[in-house]
Design a protein around this motif. Structure first.
Motif: not given
Length: 218
Positions: A24-31, A90-96, A72-78, A81-88
């Motif tokens: 569901a979240d992926g569909i919203v982001h891709m849209t 930062r950029f997702d929240h910064s972009a807001i 960035l929101s699409a990349i981060y949320n899709i 779960i990993s250390p890379v997601k934790a790194f992403l």
């Protein structure tokens, strides 16, 4: 003495969403990404032909921040779960912060409220640095700062009402209310599909603000 191994990126305590929630979240982001790219191309190609260089630049800044935030929101949320997601994260929240400042840019440029536009961008850049350098601190405070920055246009109410049409003003207000109401679902992180619902509110509010920008610059 043996050298210590490099410290790995931290893995935050992410919630394990169900497959249905992820879809569901992926569909919203891709849209959102599809609409953003399509709308940006159309607006720059056909909607700003009569715009001045300043208006065109301000609109391009807005579209750049919108595309960056959605992407960035699409990349981060899709991302799994990993250390890379934790790194992403930062950029997702910064972009807001950048999106909020970017959305105000063509509107405040048209109304000539440069004092508020410079203030908004200064706070946005400070917020970006805070999220990049201290990503695990002040999460709840950041939500309040997002909201305060988003509603900062009230400080230039008189200038905006004189420069913008009633349609644009109502669209800005409607988008702000949708964003603000959606925050409720963002913080209710134990509710099923809360993330998809929150991002649906974000997509709806961003679409309303996109319509406001179009009405202001076309």
């Amino acid at each position: 003495m043996r050298p210590s191994p490099a410290r790995p990126l931290p893995t935050l305590a992410f919630r394990n969403y169900t497959v249905a929630e992820l879809w569901a979240d992926g569909i919203v982001h891709m849209t959102g990404v599809t609409l953003t790219i399509t709308g940006s191309i159309l607006l720059l190609a056909f909607g700003t032909k009569e715009a001045t260089l300043g208006a065109y630049t301000a609109t391009a800044i807005y579209l750049a921040t919108l595309t960056l935030s959605m992407g960035l929101s699409a990349i981060y949320n899709i991302w799994p779960i990993s250390p890379v997601k934790a790194f992403l994260r930062r950029f997702d929240h910064s972009a807001i912060y950048l999106l909020i400042a970017g959305t105000y840019t063509p509107l405040m440029a048209k109304s000539g409220t440069w004092w508020l536009l410079s203030t908004v961008w200064t706070i946005a850049i400070a917020g970006v640095l805070l999220k990049l350098l201290k990503p695990d601190r002040f999460d709840r405070l950041s939500i309040l700062l997002y909201l305060a920055l988003g509603w900062s246009g009230v400080a230039a109410y008189q200038e905006l009402t004189m420069a913008l049409s009633a349609t644009v003003l109502w669209l800005i207000l409607a988008g702000g209310l949708v964003y603000s109401f959606g925050v409720i679902f963002h913080v209710l992180d134990r509710m099923p599909f809360h993330n998809a619902i929150w991002h649906a509110f974000v997509l709806t509010a961003a679409s309303i603000h996109f319509a406001a920008i179009c009405a202001a610059v076309v």
